[in-house]
Design a protein around this motif. Structure first.
Motif, PDB file in Angstrom:
ATOM      1  N   GLN A 243       0.831  -1.206   0.000  1.00 44.81           N
ATOM      2  CA  GLN A 243       0.000   0.000   0.000  1.00 44.81           C
ATOM      3  C   GLN A 243       0.867   1.258   0.000  1.00 44.81           C
ATOM      4  O   GLN A 243       0.544   2.244  -0.677  1.00 44.81           O
ATOM      5  N   LYS A 246       1.735   2.033  -3.350  1.00 54.98           N
ATOM      6  CA  LYS A 246       0.564   2.123  -4.220  1.00 54.98           C
ATOM      7  C   LYS A 246       0.492   0.955  -5.202  1.00 54.98           C
ATOM      8  O   LYS A 246       0.199   1.115  -6.389  1.00 54.98           O
ATOM      9  N   TYR A 248      -1.184  -2.855  -5.932  1.00 61.49           N
ATOM     10  CA  TYR A 248      -2.338  -3.687  -5.609  1.00 61.49           C
ATOM     11  C   TYR A 248      -1.902  -5.017  -4.987  1.00 61.49           C
ATOM     12  O   TYR A 248      -0.844  -5.560  -5.314  1.00 61.49           O
ATOM     13  N   ASP A 262      -8.169   0.678  -0.608  1.00 63.69           N
ATOM     14  CA  ASP A 262      -7.932   1.218  -1.941  1.00 63.69           C
ATOM     15  C   ASP A 262      -6.959   0.380  -2.764  1.00 63.69           C
ATOM     16  O   ASP A 262      -6.748   0.667  -3.946  1.00 63.69           O
ATOM     17  N   TYR A 263      -6.380  -0.642  -2.147  1.00 66.23           N
ATOM     18  CA  TYR A 263      -5.338  -1.401  -2.849  1.00 66.23           C
ATOM     19  C   TYR A 263      -5.531  -2.914  -2.823  1.00 66.23           C
ATOM     20  O   TYR A 263      -4.826  -3.629  -3.548  1.00 66.23           O
ATOM     21  N   MET A 310     -12.005  -0.715  -7.450  1.00 64.19           N
ATOM     22  CA  MET A 310     -11.032  -0.474  -8.518  1.00 64.19           C
ATOM     23  C   MET A 310     -11.051  -1.555  -9.602  1.00 64.19           C
ATOM     24  O   MET A 310     -10.478  -1.381 -10.675  1.00 64.19           O
TER      25      MET A 310
END
Length: 335
Positions: A243, A246, A248, A262-263, A310
């Motif tokens: 994370q 950034k 995944y 978010d990941y 996402m």
């Protein structure tokens, strides 16, 4: 017509009442004896032990086992003892301690328990020993195997479809039971994107956080932008490290999107609750098989958690179609 006297009436009523009570107690006793014969013990006297190699608070493999067996304890009412942080050279002694103290069911949550259980099982035939991904040569042993190749295939497809760099990573523990999932992962990646490169790094132990973090950093430095991690304790650190960059990740065992919403694309859930639910239901009905038992997608033991936002809808739909295909009756996967 002469009047009935009070005492004879009361006496007759008392006799009838006693006969009814004795009959009721006899029926109850016979049912109790039948239950003992069918199950070997009553739920109130059933003694269960859960043995864990790592901590019970790892938010993954071990904590899932603890939560699952606790849920089953509430349902069936057996007594429960949980022993965690057991070193490999301690397993035999710990298992013998529980067996010698008349524990009916001894659960070792991992492959590491299989061989020591085999050495103890013959000495204590009244106890039933359950482990995961190992062998079970004796009648009072069961080993649960997960059918991981199809699960790895699904995750590999998703990783390839979500990689913009065409480079995906897989961090696993270097143990034989993990190899089937790695093979499935490789096949899934190549099915989705033949040009995507696969970087696999292994660590020696499911609780080896330091080496798992180092593997994550090395992958990120090599340009990997999607990482699948199948550890116990170290998953939390791998996801957190990714994370920061950034990158995944895909979680494992539990739904781990809460770690990095978010990941984390999704998690391959090994539904330990479902697994323990099957084990305990079968045991209570005297139907728990000896030897090797295989659970997978079809039994609901393996499944994907909800996708993160996402993941594009068309990718979600394609993976969902693959899940349905792999869970159809008589579906054959791989070679």
């Amino acid at each position: 017509m002469p009047k009935l006297q009070l005492f004879p009436v009361l006496f007759a009523g008392l006799v009838v009442g006693l006969l009814l009570l004795i009959t009721s107690q006899f029926i109850t006793s016979m049912k109790h004896i039948r239950d003992l014969n069918e199950r070997g013990t009553t739920p109130e006297k059933l003694r269960v032990a859960l043995l864990l190699e790592g901590p019970s608070y790892d938010q993954g493999w071990n904590s899932s086992a603890m939560e699952s067996i606790t849920e089953m304890q509430k349902r069936f009412g057996f007594s429960l003892e949980i022993s965690s942080h057991i070193k490999p050279d301690q397993i035999t002694a710990v298992a013998e301690k529980f067996a010698a103290n008349d524990y009916d069911l001894i659960l070792g949550h991992g492959v590491i328990f299989s061989e020591p259980f085999s050495s103890v099982a013959l000495k204590y035939p009244h106890s039933h020993f359950v482990s995961f991904n190992g062998s079970a040569p004796h009648k009072n042993q069961t080993t649960i195997r997960y059918d991981m190749k199809p699960a790895g295939y699904l995750v590999g497809m998703l990783a390839a479809k979500m990689s913009k760099a065409n480079k995906v990573g897989y961090i696993l523990v270097n143990k034989p039971p993990e190899m089937a999932q790695e093979k499935g992962f490789r096949e899934g990646v190549k099915k989705a994107s033949p040009k995507t490169n696969i970087v696999v790094k292994s660590v020696p132990d499911f609780n080896d956080n330091a080496n798992a973090i180092q593997a994550t950093q090395q992958m990120i430095a090599q340009g990997v932008d999607v990482i699948y991690t199948t550890g116990d304790s170290f998953n939390l650190d791998v996801i957190t490290e990714a994370q920061r960059a950034k990158v995944y990740t895909i979680g494992y065992i539990a739904d781990q999107r809460y770690i990095a919403p978010d990941y984390v694309l999704t998690s391959l859930i090994q539904d330990v609750r479902q697994c323990y639910r099957i084990i305990m239901e079968q045991y209570m009905e005297n139907k728990l098989p000896s030897g090797e038992v295989i659970y997978g997608l079809a039994e609901g033991v393996n499944r994907l958690s909800p996708f993160g936002p996402m993941v594009p809808e068309n990718v979600q739909e394609e993976i969902t179609r693959e899940v349905k295909r792999l869970t159809q009756p008589h579906t054959s996967f791989g070679g």
